[in-house]
Motif scaffolding. Structure first.
Motif, PDB file in Angstrom:
ATOM      1  N   HIS A   1      -3.241   0.726  -3.800  1.00 14.10           N
ATOM      2  CA  HIS A   1      -3.024  -0.654  -3.374  1.00 14.10           C
ATOM      3  C   HIS A   1      -2.491  -1.429  -4.579  1.00 14.10           C
ATOM      4  O   HIS A   1      -3.140  -1.493  -5.632  1.00 14.10           O
ATOM      5  CB  HIS A   1      -4.321  -1.282  -2.868  1.00 14.10           C
ATOM      6  CG  HIS A   1      -4.908  -0.584  -1.678  1.00 14.10           C
ATOM      7  ND1 HIS A   1      -4.579  -0.901  -0.386  1.00 14.10           N
ATOM      8  CD2 HIS A   1      -5.787   0.457  -1.607  1.00 14.10           C
ATOM      9  CE1 HIS A   1      -5.243  -0.114   0.451  1.00 14.10           C
ATOM     10  NE2 HIS A   1      -5.987   0.724  -0.264  1.00 14.10           N
TER      11      HIS A   1
ATOM     12  N   GLN B   1       3.000  -5.888   2.914  1.00  5.65           N
ATOM     13  CA  GLN B   1       2.336  -6.989   3.601  1.00  5.65           C
ATOM     14  C   GLN B   1       3.359  -8.026   4.060  1.00  5.65           C
ATOM     15  O   GLN B   1       4.473  -8.118   3.514  1.00  5.65           O
ATOM     16  CB  GLN B   1       1.316  -7.651   2.672  1.00  5.65           C
ATOM     17  CG  GLN B   1       0.155  -6.765   2.268  1.00  5.65           C
ATOM     18  CD  GLN B   1      -0.779  -7.456   1.302  1.00  5.65           C
ATOM     19  OE1 GLN B   1      -0.547  -8.588   0.859  1.00  5.65           O
ATOM     20  NE2 GLN B   1      -1.866  -6.774   0.944  1.00  5.65           N
TER      21      GLN B   1
ATOM     22  N   ASP C   1       1.139   5.498   0.002  1.00  5.13           N
ATOM     23  CA  ASP C   1       0.512   6.803   0.197  1.00  5.13           C
ATOM     24  C   ASP C   1       1.502   7.842  -0.302  1.00  5.13           C
ATOM     25  O   ASP C   1       2.510   8.130   0.345  1.00  5.13           O
ATOM     26  CB  ASP C   1       0.192   7.020   1.676  1.00  5.13           C
ATOM     27  CG  ASP C   1      -0.431   8.391   1.943  1.00  5.13           C
ATOM     28  OD1 ASP C   1      -0.662   9.128   0.966  1.00  5.13           O
ATOM     29  OD2 ASP C   1      -0.666   8.718   3.118  1.00  5.13           O
TER      30      ASP C   1
ATOM     31  N   THR D   1      -3.635   7.371  -2.147  1.00  3.62           N
ATOM     32  CA  THR D   1      -3.353   6.007  -1.688  1.00  3.62           C
ATOM     33  C   THR D   1      -3.594   5.022  -2.821  1.00  3.62           C
ATOM     34  O   THR D   1      -4.607   5.107  -3.534  1.00  3.62           O
ATOM     35  CB  THR D   1      -4.242   5.642  -0.492  1.00  3.62           C
ATOM     36  OG1 THR D   1      -3.992   6.565   0.573  1.00  3.62           O
ATOM     37  CG2 THR D   1      -3.950   4.232  -0.005  1.00  3.62           C
TER      38      THR D   1
ATOM     39  N   GLU E   1       0.864  -1.177   0.000  1.00  2.00           N
ATOM     40  CA  GLU E   1       0.000   0.000   0.000  1.00  2.00           C
ATOM     41  C   GLU E   1       0.901   1.228   0.000  1.00  2.00           C
ATOM     42  O   GLU E   1       1.799   1.343   0.829  1.00  2.00           O
ATOM     43  CB  GLU E   1      -0.898   0.009   1.223  1.00  2.00           C
ATOM     44  CG  GLU E   1      -1.794   1.235   1.337  1.00  2.00           C
ATOM     45  CD  GLU E   1      -2.593   1.223   2.620  1.00  2.00           C
ATOM     46  OE1 GLU E   1      -2.287   2.027   3.523  1.00  2.00           O
ATOM     47  OE2 GLU E   1      -3.501   0.388   2.730  1.00  2.00           O
TER      48      GLU E   1
END
Length: 351
Positions: free
Chosen positions: A107, A127, A100, A105, A98
């Motif tokens: 994904h 992750q 920013d 933002t 992810e």
């Protein structure tokens, strides 16, 4: 780490085998992981979630591009220094990230490709188990001039995954070819610039500007300015090395290096990446290790503790790990070889 087999989704044609020949990092220690990655890319904040560390990193350099494969193992949140004069390409091989960037933002799932060039703020969350290919692309190579409006980030355009995979495969293959083939270096430089401009197309805020940038691309032009730039580059490189070598036994901070060369942090990082294949503070460490090795060869009877402290390494274990990574043997093995015999196990001075 993945190569051609098991590559996710639209990247099935990607062959990363040439990338996995130069292992930078294989560690389960947080501090070592941070030091190595920061030395290669840039300073950054790193927050671990608390799981197991299983870090690994590989590197492949073309003339002006740096290509890495990285994983941390644990879920991590990263806040790097802002990208002043380069963009990053993220390729998620396993799990996702992810991002920013400047308040936007994104994904990026497994199998996704994302181009990133935020100007005000950047935060990334990997992750757990995430593995990425990261490509550092200098603005100059991508044809991006100072002040050019850019989007903070963008995914790979739909349907272009085969082109992206083909370009990256070619760069990795060219980087591993033996020298000596006439014209190969020129072709590799052409391939680098083509990849860089392909990446920049995704980030240009004005589609018409993007088209104009492609039309104005002259791979054969600019030879005089390139020569001038090469001379400035060599002068700065020489001043940097002379400054570091004059202070090998004293503390050196990043700002000391920028003042010595007369450039900003981003320019300094570009200089050392292009000239030495590493970040500025990694160059300091390398020159200190090389000096320590010369010192040890002159006086193999000195203790390794004294040697490491003399060149700014407070922890002998970390000094030994860096030394082995650079020279392929531990300091104790160097000392044993100089004494004319293999180093004994469990005997002799502890250093």
């Amino acid at each position: 780490m993945q190569s051609r087999q098991g590559m996710p989704g639209p990247l099935q044609g990607l062959d990363l085998a040439p990338l996995y020949r130069d292992c930078l990092l294989d560690s389960r220690e947080r501090r070592e992981t941070y030091d190595v990655i920061a030395g290669e890319l840039c300073d950054y904040g790193l927050q671990w979630r608390g799981g197991a560390v299983d870090a690994k990193a590989y590197r492949c350099r073309t003339g002006r591009l740096a290509i890495y494969s990285m994983r941390y193992g644990d879920e991590v949140t990263i806040t790097p220094d802002l990208y002043r004069d380069f963009l990053l390409v993220h390729v998620c091989l396993r799990n996702g990230i992810e991002l920013d960037g400047d308040g936007e933002t994104a994904h990026v799932p497994q199998g996704g490709v994302y181009f990133s060039a935020p100007q005000r703020r950047i935060r990334l969350r990997w992750q757990e188990g995430c593995e990425q290919v990261i490509i550092r692309v200098p603005y100059g190579l991508a044809g991006i001039e100072a002040g050019t409006p850019l989007r903070p980030g963008a995914p790979l355009a739909a349907g272009l995954a085969p082109i992206f995979s083909s370009q990256l495969n070619m760069l990795l293959s060219l980087a591993r070819q033996p020298e000596g083939l006439p014209g190969l270096a020129d072709w590799a430089a052409h391939a680098e610039e083509g990849f860089a401009r392909f990446a920049a197309l995704h980030l240009r805020a004005d589609p018409a500007q993007a088209a104009a940038a492609l039309r104005s691309w002259d791979p054969a032009g600019g030879e005089a300015s390139e020569r001038d730039g090469s001379e400035r580059h060599a002068d700065r490189r020489d001043r940097l090395v002379a400054f570091i070598e004059s202070r090998l036994a004293r503390p050196i901070q990043l700002d000391d290096l920028t003042r010595a060369v007369g450039v900003g942090r981003s320019q300094l990082n570009d200089l050392t990446q292009q000239a030495f294949g590493c970040a500025p503070m990694a160059l300091v460490r390398r020159l200190r290790l090389q000096a320590a090795r010369r010192d040890l060869e002159i006086d193999p009877d000195q203790t390794l503790t004294q040697l490491s402290l003399r060149y700014g390494f407070e922890h002998q274990s970390r000094f030994s790990a860096y030394y082995r990574r650079l020279f392929g043997e531990a300091p104790r093995e160097t000392r044993g070889r100089l004494h004319g015999a293999a180093p004994a196990t469990g005997t002799g001075r502890s250093g």
